[in-house]
Design a protein around this motif. Sequence first.
Motif, PDB file in Angstrom:
ATOM      1  N   GLN A 281       0.844  -1.202   0.000  1.00 13.35           N
ATOM      2  CA  GLN A 281       0.000   0.000   0.000  1.00 13.35           C
ATOM      3  C   GLN A 281       0.879   1.251   0.000  1.00 13.35           C
ATOM      4  O   GLN A 281       1.924   1.277   0.672  1.00 13.35           O
ATOM      5  CB  GLN A 281      -0.858  -0.009   1.275  1.00 13.35           C
TER       6      GLN A 281
ATOM      7  N   LEU B  48       1.663   6.982   2.113  1.00 10.71           N
ATOM      8  CA  LEU B  48       1.566   8.446   2.006  1.00 10.71           C
ATOM      9  C   LEU B  48       0.325   8.856   1.209  1.00 10.71           C
ATOM     10  O   LEU B  48      -0.368   9.818   1.565  1.00 10.71           O
ATOM     11  CB  LEU B  48       2.843   8.990   1.345  1.00 10.71           C
TER      12      LEU B  48
ATOM     13  N   ALA C 124      10.858  12.556  -1.926  1.00  7.16           N
ATOM     14  CA  ALA C 124      10.921  11.864  -3.217  1.00  7.16           C
ATOM     15  C   ALA C 124      12.373  11.551  -3.520  1.00  7.16           C
ATOM     16  O   ALA C 124      13.205  12.457  -3.598  1.00  7.16           O
ATOM     17  CB  ALA C 124      10.324  12.742  -4.314  1.00  7.16           C
TER      18      ALA C 124
ATOM     19  N   GLU D 258      14.761  10.334  -6.222  1.00 13.81           N
ATOM     20  CA  GLU D 258      14.743  10.164  -7.680  1.00 13.81           C
ATOM     21  C   GLU D 258      16.157   9.987  -8.224  1.00 13.81           C
ATOM     22  O   GLU D 258      17.132  10.426  -7.599  1.00 13.81           O
ATOM     23  CB  GLU D 258      14.107  11.394  -8.343  1.00 13.81           C
TER      24      GLU D 258
HETATM   25  N1  CTP Z   1       5.768   6.061   0.316  1.00 12.79           N
HETATM   26  C1  CTP Z   1       4.831   5.472   1.125  1.00 12.79           C
HETATM   27  N2  CTP Z   1       4.415   4.189   0.883  1.00 12.79           N
HETATM   28  C2  CTP Z   1       4.913   3.494  -0.156  1.00 12.79           C
HETATM   29  C3  CTP Z   1       5.865   4.104  -0.985  1.00 12.79           C
HETATM   30  C4  CTP Z   1       6.280   5.375  -0.726  1.00 12.79           C
HETATM   31  O1  CTP Z   1       4.390   6.095   2.085  1.00 12.79           O
HETATM   32  N3  CTP Z   1       4.468   2.268  -0.367  1.00 12.79           N
HETATM   33  C5  CTP Z   1       6.176   7.452   0.590  1.00 12.79           C
HETATM   34  C6  CTP Z   1       7.620   7.630   1.029  1.00 12.79           C
HETATM   35  O2  CTP Z   1       7.734   7.565   2.431  1.00 12.79           O
HETATM   36  C7  CTP Z   1       7.972   9.010   0.494  1.00 12.79           C
HETATM   37  C8  CTP Z   1       7.090   9.157  -0.735  1.00 12.79           C
HETATM   38  O3  CTP Z   1       6.045   8.177  -0.606  1.00 12.79           O
HETATM   39  O4  CTP Z   1       7.617  10.034   1.392  1.00 12.79           O
HETATM   40  C9  CTP Z   1       7.774   8.959  -2.053  1.00 12.79           C
HETATM   41  O5  CTP Z   1       8.483   7.740  -2.050  1.00 12.79           O
HETATM   42  P1  CTP Z   1       9.358   7.309  -3.303  1.00 12.79           P
HETATM   43  O6  CTP Z   1       9.996   5.998  -2.993  1.00 12.79           O
HETATM   44  O7  CTP Z   1      10.222   8.450  -3.733  1.00 12.79           O
HETATM   45  O8  CTP Z   1       8.287   7.159  -4.467  1.00 12.79           O
HETATM   46  P2  CTP Z   1       7.122   6.173  -4.723  1.00 12.79           P
HETATM   47  O9  CTP Z   1       5.849   6.856  -4.347  1.00 12.79           O
HETATM   48  O10 CTP Z   1       7.375   4.850  -4.119  1.00 12.79           O
HETATM   49  O11 CTP Z   1       7.151   6.098  -6.324  1.00 12.79           O
HETATM   50  P3  CTP Z   1       8.276   5.489  -7.291  1.00 12.79           P
HETATM   51  O12 CTP Z   1       8.934   4.368  -6.519  1.00 12.79           O
HETATM   52  O13 CTP Z   1       7.488   5.031  -8.461  1.00 12.79           O
HETATM   53  O14 CTP Z   1       9.220   6.615  -7.606  1.00 12.79           O
END
Ligand code: CTP
Length: 399
Positions: free
Chosen positions: A306, A309, A325, A327
């Motif tokens: 899930q 955030l 984020a 990146e």
């Molecule tokens: N986050 C979250 N739950 C998840 C994934 C991410 O709460 N399952 C939160 C992280 O704690 C952070 C934000 O979302 O504050 C962004 O996390 P990031 O890893 O940069 O991105 P994702 O949303 O996971 O997207 P992607 O991996 O596709 O870049």
Amino acid sequence: MTTVIKNKHIVLGVCGGIAAYKSVELLRLLKKQGANVRVIMTENAGAFVGPLTFEALSGEPVCSSLFEQSFDASIRHIDWAEASDAVIIAPATANIVGKLANGIADDALSTFMLAVTCPVGICPSMNTHMYENRAVKRNLETLRNDGYFVIEPDAGELACGTTGPGRLPEPEDIVDRLLKMLTIKDMRDKKVLVTAGPTWEAIDPVRFIANPSSGKMGYALARAAEYRGGDVTLISGPANIPDPLNVNVVRIKTAQEMAQAVFEHMEDCHIIIKAAAVSDYRPKEKEKHKIKKDNDEMIIDLIKNQDILKELGKRKKDQILVGFAAETRDLEINAGKKLKEKNLDIIAGNLVGDSSSGFGTDTNKVTLFFKDGKKESIPEMEKNEVAHLLLDRILERVG
Ligand code: CTP
């Protein structure tokens, strides 16, 4: 490291207790943080540590008598009181606690203390029965009421053989409390929830999927919010960092456990900061026994965790929600997308892989993107400084 201690004039008061040897390390740590430190010793302290040790480490003369004078013939204990930004007495014996509570001035330290107007930290350290003695308790309460910052002793086995409260906290913890004492309390009425670290998603009993997040950014945020007077809960994945003092720390391992803990604590929080690096996927099945290397190739089926955030973004009421984020490219586009999709107020974006920012480093280089379209690029700085700056920006947007 820039902290509220850097370039400050701090007086370290040392009394005659077995823990006086720890004040040598305390002095070293304060100097390391850039403080100018002067030492005032009681006569009994000299029985445990010689003034030369403090003199060599502080680079300043040590004051141990009321009748010493500075080179310019001014009165040292009065001059030092006027010049100091903070005072810390460690160890503070029952004797000095009693004198301070009653305004008695009969030696250099107690006389100096009557002239002090800056914040004062007191680290009582003594035998457990002495610490629990009614007169000592009463005196400590008087000191608290008089505005002294009493740093509670640790509990454990004491030099005298008894076990209980009375041990001088470790010098690192005393410095931490001093930092708190000197930080402006602009989050006193704020409940703050911070997440930190990676999550571990088990494959079998001995293996898991993780990421290199150290948790340093989230812990720095929790510590900074606590210094500023916030009521802080930190939900942490596996991280090799001690619990920040006076913070409610909930340790979890998996993304599912993090989700559960976050939703349990989010309700009455004013500020929620998700600095954790949550695993996006977990193995569909956790093998009951260790997987043997019988096959040349193997495939592990993963299912999506899930997005905690995003769910917080849906549930949030009048709360400030901040995400991070991580990146490897197109920071602005990717962070901006997450800001919108997850209904955030602020997102702190950083390019991982850079030696100055991202996983495991002590510094970070982030760009803040705000809900109203504004953007702020922050140069590389220590994670604790990034933490304070982010809290500043959050407070500007609260209520
Ligand atoms: N986050 C979250 N739950 C998840 C994934 C991410 O709460 N399952 C939160 C992280 O704690 C952070 C934000 O979302 O504050 C962004 O996390 P990031 O890893 O940069 O991105 P994702 O949303 O996971 O997207 P992607 O991996 O596709 O870049």
